[in-house]
Design a protein around this motif. Structure first.
Motif, PDB file in Angstrom:
ATOM      1  N   ALA A 236       2.275 -10.527  -1.310  1.00  0.00           N
ATOM      2  CA  ALA A 236       1.062 -10.116  -2.276  1.00  0.00           C
ATOM      3  C   ALA A 236       0.446  -8.679  -1.923  1.00  0.00           C
ATOM      4  N   LEU A 237       0.396  -8.297  -0.673  1.00  0.00           N
ATOM      5  CA  LEU A 237      -0.436  -7.281  -0.209  1.00  0.00           C
ATOM      6  C   LEU A 237       0.473  -6.099  -0.565  1.00  0.00           C
ATOM      7  N   HIS A 238       2.000  -6.027  -0.508  1.00  0.00           N
ATOM      8  CA  HIS A 238       2.720  -5.138  -0.799  1.00  0.00           C
ATOM      9  C   HIS A 238       2.411  -4.795  -2.469  1.00  0.00           C
ATOM     10  N   TYR A 239       2.241  -5.775  -3.112  1.00  0.00           N
ATOM     11  CA  TYR A 239       2.136  -5.451  -4.673  1.00  0.00           C
ATOM     12  C   TYR A 239       0.847  -4.857  -4.779  1.00  0.00           C
ATOM     13  N   ALA A 240      -0.139  -5.208  -4.268  1.00  0.00           N
ATOM     14  CA  ALA A 240      -1.566  -4.617  -4.203  1.00  0.00           C
ATOM     15  C   ALA A 240      -1.599  -3.217  -3.800  1.00  0.00           C
ATOM     16  N   LEU A 241      -0.905  -2.826  -2.814  1.00  0.00           N
ATOM     17  CA  LEU A 241      -0.828  -1.435  -2.231  1.00  0.00           C
ATOM     18  C   LEU A 241      -0.053  -0.710  -3.325  1.00  0.00           C
ATOM     19  N   ASN A 242       0.547  -1.157  -4.196  1.00  0.00           N
ATOM     20  CA  ASN A 242       1.598  -0.289  -5.300  1.00  0.00           C
ATOM     21  C   ASN A 242       0.735  -0.452  -6.506  1.00  0.00           C
ATOM     22  N   LEU A 243      -0.442  -1.050  -6.592  1.00  0.00           N
ATOM     23  CA  LEU A 243      -0.921  -0.726  -7.893  1.00  0.00           C
ATOM     24  C   LEU A 243      -1.786   0.620  -8.137  1.00  0.00           C
ATOM     25  N   GLU A 244      -1.636   1.490  -9.187  1.00  0.00           N
ATOM     26  CA  GLU A 244      -1.992   2.463  -9.360  1.00  0.00           C
ATOM     27  C   GLU A 244      -3.681   2.610  -9.336  1.00  0.00           C
ATOM     28  N   LEU A 245      -4.469   1.642 -10.086  1.00  0.00           N
ATOM     29  CA  LEU A 245      -5.544   1.134  -9.972  1.00  0.00           C
ATOM     30  C   LEU A 245      -6.431   1.222  -8.714  1.00  0.00           C
ATOM     31  N   PHE A 246      -5.730   0.862  -7.649  1.00  0.00           N
ATOM     32  CA  PHE A 246      -6.108   0.500  -6.374  1.00  0.00           C
ATOM     33  C   PHE A 246      -5.575   1.446  -5.205  1.00  0.00           C
ATOM     34  N   ARG A 247      -5.385   2.611  -5.663  1.00  0.00           N
ATOM     35  CA  ARG A 247      -4.484   3.491  -4.732  1.00  0.00           C
ATOM     36  C   ARG A 247      -5.572   4.898  -4.795  1.00  0.00           C
ATOM     37  N   PRO A 248      -6.691   4.795  -3.831  1.00  0.00           N
ATOM     38  CA  PRO A 248      -7.440   6.028  -3.795  1.00  0.00           C
ATOM     39  C   PRO A 248      -6.543   6.949  -2.738  1.00  0.00           C
ATOM     40  N   TRP A 249      -5.972   6.710  -1.859  1.00  0.00           N
ATOM     41  CA  TRP A 249      -5.012   7.523  -1.094  1.00  0.00           C
ATOM     42  C   TRP A 249      -3.733   6.952  -1.337  1.00  0.00           C
ATOM     43  N   PRO A 250      -2.926   7.732  -2.204  1.00  0.00           N
ATOM     44  CA  PRO A 250      -1.447   7.218  -2.321  1.00  0.00           C
ATOM     45  C   PRO A 250      -0.552   7.293  -1.196  1.00  0.00           C
ATOM     46  N   VAL A 251      -0.642   8.440  -0.515  1.00  0.00           N
ATOM     47  CA  VAL A 251       0.302   8.662   0.496  1.00  0.00           C
ATOM     48  C   VAL A 251       0.086   7.692   1.865  1.00  0.00           C
ATOM     49  N   LEU A 252      -1.386   7.272   2.073  1.00  0.00           N
ATOM     50  CA  LEU A 252      -1.857   6.247   3.022  1.00  0.00           C
ATOM     51  C   LEU A 252      -1.153   4.879   2.465  1.00  0.00           C
ATOM     52  N   SER A 253      -1.380   4.708   1.263  1.00  0.00           N
ATOM     53  CA  SER A 253      -0.868   3.319   0.696  1.00  0.00           C
ATOM     54  C   SER A 253       0.548   3.259   0.904  1.00  0.00           C
ATOM     55  N   HIS A 254       1.639   4.178   0.545  1.00  0.00           N
ATOM     56  CA  HIS A 254       2.661   4.529   0.599  1.00  0.00           C
ATOM     57  C   HIS A 254       3.157   4.101   2.058  1.00  0.00           C
ATOM     58  N   PHE A 255       2.615   4.572   3.052  1.00  0.00           N
ATOM     59  CA  PHE A 255       2.656   4.723   4.468  1.00  0.00           C
ATOM     60  C   PHE A 255       2.851   3.501   4.957  1.00  0.00           C
ATOM     61  N   VAL A 256       1.585   2.663   4.656  1.00  0.00           N
ATOM     62  CA  VAL A 256       1.505   1.329   4.960  1.00  0.00           C
ATOM     63  C   VAL A 256       2.240   0.339   4.355  1.00  0.00           C
ATOM     64  N   ALA A 257       2.495   0.450   3.065  1.00  0.00           N
ATOM     65  CA  ALA A 257       3.704  -0.241   2.220  1.00  0.00           C
ATOM     66  C   ALA A 257       5.251  -0.436   2.886  1.00  0.00           C
ATOM     67  N   GLU A 258       5.365   0.612   3.717  1.00  0.00           N
ATOM     68  CA  GLU A 258       6.677   0.749   4.339  1.00  0.00           C
ATOM     69  C   GLU A 258       6.891  -0.251   5.316  1.00  0.00           C
ATOM     70  N   HIS A 259       5.822  -0.656   5.987  1.00  0.00           N
ATOM     71  CA  HIS A 259       5.883  -1.801   7.139  1.00  0.00           C
ATOM     72  C   HIS A 259       5.976  -3.142   6.588  1.00  0.00           C
ATOM     73  N   THR A 260       6.892  -3.544   5.862  1.00  0.00           N
ATOM     74  CA  THR A 260       6.999  -4.759   5.276  1.00  0.00           C
ATOM     75  C   THR A 260       6.514  -6.237   6.123  1.00  0.00           C
ATOM     76  N   LEU A 261       7.128  -5.977   7.321  1.00  0.00           N
ATOM     77  CA  LEU A 261       6.708  -7.005   8.303  1.00  0.00           C
ATOM     78  C   LEU A 261       5.174  -7.203   8.626  1.00  0.00           C
ATOM     79  N   LEU A 262       4.633  -6.057   8.978  1.00  0.00           N
ATOM     80  CA  LEU A 262       3.165  -6.044   9.258  1.00  0.00           C
ATOM     81  C   LEU A 262       2.344  -6.498   8.008  1.00  0.00           C
TER      82      LEU A 262
END
Length: 382
Positions: A236-262
């Motif tokens: 769920a959090l992975h999808y939330a981090l990839n929503l354009e509407l809720f990505r004020p910092w795309p680079v930071l969201s992409h960095f966090v989304a890469e850590h799938t286990l976390l």
């Protein structure tokens, strides 16, 4: 013999029920609970809404004003269906809207400072209700909780601590303490005692409503997440981090989304904390839970761009901290200040003793053991 036993059991049951009812009544009317927490809620929500109005000041006409896409006519049409009321919809005048906006800013500031809190709390609730109802589809949803808390805070004595009202009352008590007291009339004393009991009961009920609202919010949110397949699979959090509407910092969201286990662990932990929250409030386990929830809300504010919602939830969690926690905060701050002052750089010894002027004091210049430094801190109270 049987009738005697039944009478004894009934008498014990009546006595137990009477004791419980007296205990509940004493808890409700004995003394106002969580006065510091109520003040923190007042300061938090007043300041939060003040910052919110200042932040949206350049866009105020587009959101709430006559130039909004959600026109006053549409707002009035919705009010007929929902029963909402808004001062902003009473007139289409631009001057009236600007006046209401300025009054809302002033009311939020006075509510934060705790000036005439009983009256200003009602005005603050009216302002929040008016702005929320005027454009109910235009905000991010964080003002929903601010609206509920503003209505609940009308019931509380949120100006008893850390406010201008408390400062004024302390001055009055100091002046009254030196003046001779004259005994009042019995009727006046009874009315005063009745008012005190009523105010205490209403305050305690208001704080209970706030705590129950927060528990209901966390519990329902956790149970709602359990029903979703994405929360069960940990995505769920992975999808939330990839929503354009809720990505004020795309680079930071992409960095966090890469850590799938976390992200999966954080998702499961979020559901566990929200479901278990109402059940850990009566023990010490609530402190680490509140700390983790604080981190969760900070993450939501930064990663999803919802600062108003996160701020409202962080302030709401303060209702579960006891008054002794808030009374210890100034002492802890002063202690940390003393340690930092004491951990400063040590004075460098002079290379030539003759260059140091003699210091006066008992025992002579070399025999003096009086340290020279700044006055000690902590002698005054804020």
């Amino acid at each position: 013999m049987r009738n005697e036993t039944q009478r004894t059991v009934l008498a014990r049951a009546d006595r137990w029920l009477g004791d419980r009812m007296r205990a509940v009544w004493d808890l409700l009317t004995g003394r106002p609970v969580s006065l510091y927490a109520a003040s923190v809620l007042r300061i938090g929500y007043g300041l939060l809404y003040l910052v919110f109005l200042l932040r949206e000041f350049p866009h105020r006409d587009e959101i709430w004003g006559p130039g909004s896409a959600w026109t006053p006519a549409l707002a009035r049409e919705l009010f007929e269906q929902t029963g909402w009321v808004s001062v902003l919809a009473l007139s289409d005048s631009r001057a009236c809207f600007e006046l209401c906006y300025v009054l809302a800013l002033v009311t939020s500031a006075l509510f934060t400072l705790g000036w005439r809190t009983r009256l200003v709390s009602v005005l603050f609730a009216a302002a929040v209700t008016s702005f929320h109802a005027r454009a109910i589809f235009m905000t991010d949803g964080g003002d929903n909780l601010v609206l509920l808390m503003a209505l609940y805070l009308v019931l509380t004595a949120s100006g008893r601590r850390w406010s201008l009202d408390a400062r004024r009352n302390r001055r009055k008590q100091a002046q009254a303490g030196s003046a001779p007291r004259t005994p009042g009339k019995p009727l006046a004393r009874q009315l005063r005692d009745s008012r005190t009991t009523l105010v205490t009961a209403v305050h305690n009920c208001g704080m209970f409503l706030i705590a129950a609202q927060v528990c209901l919010l966390y519990g329902s949110a956790g149970l709602y997440k359990v029903q979703g397949s994405t929360w069960g699979s940990g995505t769920a959090l992975h999808y939330a981090l990839n929503l354009e509407l809720f990505r004020p910092w795309p680079v930071l969201s992409h960095f966090v989304a890469e850590h799938t286990l976390l992200i999966a662990v954080a998702g499961y932990l979020t559901v566990l904390l929200q479901v278990a929250f109402p059940f850990v409030l009566f023990g010490r386990l609530k402190y680490p839970v509140l700390t983790m929830l604080l981190g969760m809300h900070i993450g939501i504010a930064v990663l999803m761009g919802l600062p108003l919602f996160s701020g409202a939830m962080i302030v709401a969690d303060a209702v579960f901290l006891p008054d002794r926690f808030y009374t210890l905060l100034p002492h802890l701050c002063r202690r940390v200040g003393r340690r930092r002052a004491g951990a400063g750089p040590a004075p460098v010894p002079a290379a030539d003793a003759a260059a140091v002027p003699a210091q006066g004091g008992p025992g002579g210049a070399l025999g003096s053991k009086q340290p020279v430094g700044l006055p000690a801190e902590g002698k005054g109270h804020p």
